[in-house]
Design a protein around this motif. Structure first.
Motif, PDB file in Angstrom:
ATOM      1  N   SER A   1      -2.933   4.186 -10.483  1.00 24.88           N
ATOM      2  CA  SER A   1      -3.791   3.791  -8.989  1.00 24.88           C
ATOM      3  C   SER A   1      -4.065   2.581  -9.728  1.00 24.88           C
ATOM      4  O   SER A   1      -4.670   2.633 -10.059  1.00 24.88           O
ATOM      5  CB  SER A   1      -4.233   4.281  -7.853  1.00 24.88           C
TER       6      SER A   1
ATOM      7  N   ASN B   1       1.366  -1.125  -0.077  1.00 21.98           N
ATOM      8  CA  ASN B   1       0.248  -0.037  -0.192  1.00 21.98           C
ATOM      9  C   ASN B   1       0.986   1.273  -0.268  1.00 21.98           C
ATOM     10  O   ASN B   1       1.762   1.288   1.015  1.00 21.98           O
ATOM     11  CB  ASN B   1      -0.771  -0.025   1.144  1.00 21.98           C
ATOM     12  N   GLY B   2       0.472   2.140  -0.409  1.00 24.28           N
ATOM     13  CA  GLY B   2       1.407   2.954  -1.227  1.00 24.28           C
ATOM     14  C   GLY B   2       1.785   3.552  -2.203  1.00 24.28           C
ATOM     15  O   GLY B   2       0.637   3.740  -3.288  1.00 24.28           O
ATOM     16  N   ILE B   3       2.167   5.042  -2.672  1.00 23.25           N
ATOM     17  CA  ILE B   3       2.716   5.732  -3.310  1.00 23.25           C
ATOM     18  C   ILE B   3       4.518   5.897  -3.680  1.00 23.25           C
ATOM     19  O   ILE B   3       4.850   6.172  -2.970  1.00 23.25           O
ATOM     20  CB  ILE B   3       2.185   7.329  -3.559  1.00 23.25           C
TER      21      ILE B   3
ATOM     22  N   THR C   1       6.413   0.002  -0.093  1.00 21.92           N
ATOM     23  CA  THR C   1       4.448   0.172   0.031  1.00 21.92           C
ATOM     24  C   THR C   1       4.343  -1.217   1.026  1.00 21.92           C
ATOM     25  O   THR C   1       3.232  -1.990   0.931  1.00 21.92           O
ATOM     26  CB  THR C   1       4.265  -0.085  -1.927  1.00 21.92           C
TER      27      THR C   1
ATOM     28  N   ASN D   1      -2.902  -2.047  -2.845  1.00 23.24           N
ATOM     29  CA  ASN D   1      -3.185  -0.993  -3.788  1.00 23.24           C
ATOM     30  C   ASN D   1      -1.558   0.121  -3.781  1.00 23.24           C
ATOM     31  O   ASN D   1      -0.755   0.316  -2.609  1.00 23.24           O
ATOM     32  CB  ASN D   1      -3.679   0.320  -3.200  1.00 23.24           C
ATOM     33  N   VAL D   2      -1.470   0.476  -4.833  1.00 21.33           N
ATOM     34  CA  VAL D   2      -0.128   1.333  -5.377  1.00 21.33           C
ATOM     35  C   VAL D   2      -0.233   2.906  -6.034  1.00 21.33           C
ATOM     36  O   VAL D   2      -1.260   2.641  -7.020  1.00 21.33           O
ATOM     37  CB  VAL D   2       0.541   0.541  -6.106  1.00 21.33           C
ATOM     38  N   SER D   3      -0.328   3.508  -6.217  1.00 25.35           N
ATOM     39  CA  SER D   3      -0.161   4.775  -7.109  1.00 25.35           C
ATOM     40  C   SER D   3       0.845   4.753  -7.758  1.00 25.35           C
ATOM     41  O   SER D   3       1.834   5.333  -6.763  1.00 25.35           O
ATOM     42  CB  SER D   3      -0.849   5.616  -6.018  1.00 25.35           C
ATOM     43  N   VAL D   4       0.791   5.442  -8.743  1.00 26.48           N
ATOM     44  CA  VAL D   4       2.537   5.205  -8.847  1.00 26.48           C
ATOM     45  C   VAL D   4       2.030   7.119 -10.222  1.00 26.48           C
ATOM     46  O   VAL D   4       1.252   7.480 -10.537  1.00 26.48           O
ATOM     47  CB  VAL D   4       2.752   4.128 -11.029  1.00 26.48           C
ATOM     48  N   THR D   5       2.696   7.898  -9.534  1.00 29.00           N
ATOM     49  CA  THR D   5       3.638   9.433 -10.093  1.00 29.00           C
ATOM     50  C   THR D   5       4.144   9.753 -11.179  1.00 29.00           C
ATOM     51  O   THR D   5       4.482   8.245 -11.215  1.00 29.00           O
ATOM     52  CB  THR D   5       3.237  10.002  -8.666  1.00 29.00           C
TER      53      THR D   5
ATOM     54  N   ARG E   1      -1.123  10.079 -12.008  1.00 31.59           N
ATOM     55  CA  ARG E   1      -1.290   9.734 -12.145  1.00 31.59           C
ATOM     56  C   ARG E   1      -1.868   8.082 -12.045  1.00 31.59           C
ATOM     57  O   ARG E   1      -2.642   8.097 -12.586  1.00 31.59           O
ATOM     58  CB  ARG E   1      -1.882  10.331 -10.469  1.00 31.59           C
TER      59      ARG E   1
ATOM     60  N   ASP F   1      11.778   1.330  -3.615  1.00 32.63           N
ATOM     61  CA  ASP F   1      10.093   2.061  -3.572  1.00 32.63           C
ATOM     62  C   ASP F   1       9.625   0.633  -3.286  1.00 32.63           C
ATOM     63  O   ASP F   1       8.465   0.699  -2.773  1.00 32.63           O
ATOM     64  CB  ASP F   1      10.289   2.362  -4.901  1.00 32.63           C
TER      65      ASP F   1
END
Length: 414
Positions: free
Chosen positions: A282, A11-13, A410, A246-250, A280, A406
């Motif tokens: 997700s 879980n992370g960004i 997460t 859950n992953v958000s990639v910016t 972004r 990285d």
């Protein structure tokens, strides 16, 4: 080095790393301006370092900073040997660029690069006035310019990387050049090259990527160029989110021309829960189903897609396996061998891979000195029972040096 990846939820960004493909093209274009130029948000992966070493050897002065690089013209004669490291793009793109000069230069490399074919380069360069020799179709490759405008036929069935180099070099030649391209694969990479050239003030005409007209001379316009975030690296992170949390990639351009933006299509096909916002993307864990996907134009997606398919219910078929033999490894064999070691139900055919989803046991794998094999095994480990130990894990530095950090950022251990 060995790296153990434990099974865990995530879980992370994470910010996508700078695109290796975009960075290497930008470094070549900055050199070709012959003036002061800047690259912002650069990559310092191993392949990018090789490209920077080449433009430096060609006489460019570099001022390396953490978030930008300044390119300035130098007065030095080029060095006789250009070290491409293990970069396939460098050793296929830079011969045409080096041949703009009259000096004799040899491009060489190491590791798997020595076994990657270069025979598609020789005849077209000879047709354009360059004295060119290889070691029976492999590195090293020696060129003596100057490259001249003219007509040439390019076989792009194995790679489009040499075509990229020609399209970058020929605008600086006096006169109009005509390039006939046969069996082009990875069309998105040529679209990416043409888009970058436009930003540097270079116009290339083409008909369906089969017939190119390049008028010259055209000057490269110096500018401050910002390197895109890397969809190739982001693909692994988004698959991780889809199968394990859950992953958000910016730092991603949603309208990018990068071939591996197609990961969004693949994830949608298997039913992944995706959220797209400005810059972004997700991915959220959910029930995934086997899918069919054509990766002929984006073969670098095979490794993350194999990891994804293992977590899907039912059978997945990925087409384009014929594109995998001449990567950093024989990537089809590598994926088959290493994923079977950790319990995957996977089969390799001449034109496709088939994977039936199942729980992975885990175990020990070898990365084959292939950054994408290492990253695929790391992502698969997240859903395994016992975790995965990766031998040769350091090879991720080729494209994504901070990948493990990285991914670790997460992790939510239970």
């Amino acid at each position: 080095m060995k790296k153990f990846i434990a099974p865990t939820q995530i879980n992370g960004i994470v910010a996508a790393p700078a695109s290796k493909s975009d960075m290497l093209r930008a470094a070549a274009a900055a050199y070709l301006t012959g003036k002061t130029c800047e690259i912002v948000h650069p990559s310092f992966c191993d392949d990018a370092k090789a490209a920077l070493g080449i433009v430096s050897a060609l006489g460019t002065q570099l001022d390396l900073r953490s978030d930008n690089i300044l390119f300035s013209p130098g007065n030095l004669k080029p060095e006789p040997v250009l070290d491409c490291g293990e970069s396939g793009l460098c050793i296929r793109m830079f011969p045409s660029i080096a041949a703009l000069r009259p000096e004799t230069m040899t491009l060489t490399g190491r590791g798997s690069l020595i076994s990657r074919p270069l025979d598609m380069i020789v005849q077209p360069l000879r047709e354009l006035g360059v004295v060119c020799q290889t070691n029976n179709g492999f590195a090293p490759i020696t060129v003596t310019g100057p490259l001249q405008a003219g007509k040439a036929v390019v076989d792009a069935s194995v790679t489009s990387q040499f075509l990229t180099g020609l399209l970058m070099a020929l605008p600086l030649c006096q006169g109009t050049s005509e390039i006939i391209v046969k069996n082009l694969k990875s069309t998105p990479y040529i679209a990416m090259t043409l888009h970058l050239l436009e930003q540097f003030g270079i116009l290339v005409e083409h008909e369906q990527y089969e017939h190119f007209l390049i008028h010259g001379p055209q000057p490269y316009h110096p500018l401050s160029y910002s390197v895109e975030g890397d969809w190739s690296g982001a693909a692994f992170l988004l698959v991780a989110g889809a199968i394990a949390g859950n992953v958000s990639v910016t730092n991603l351009k949603l309208d990018s021309l990068q071939a591996d933006r197609a990961i969004l299509d693949a994830l949608a096909r298997c039913g992944a829960d995706l959220t797209l916002e400005e810059s972004r993307v997700s991915a959220h864990q959910g029930t995934l189903y086997g899918f069919e996907f054509d990766a002929v134009d984006c073969p670098d997606l095979f490794p993350p897609l194999v990891a994804l398919a293992c977590a899907c219910k039912g059978k997945t078929v990925i087409y384009g396996a014929q594109r995998l033999k001449v990567k950093e490894s024989d990537r089809g064999i590598a994926l088959l061998t290493e994923f079977r070691k950790i319990g995957a139900n996977i089969a390799l055919y001449p034109d496709r891979m088939e994977i039936s989803g199942s729980e992975l046991d885990g175990g020990n794998v070898h990365a084959y000195n292939d950054h994408r094999i290492a990253m695929a095994c790391a992502i698969a480990a997240l859903r395994s029972r016992k975790g995965v130990t990766i031998e040769g894990a350091e090879c991720v530095a080729k494209s994504y040096p901070q990948f493990y950090e990285d991914l670790q950022s997460t992790a939510v251990y239970t």
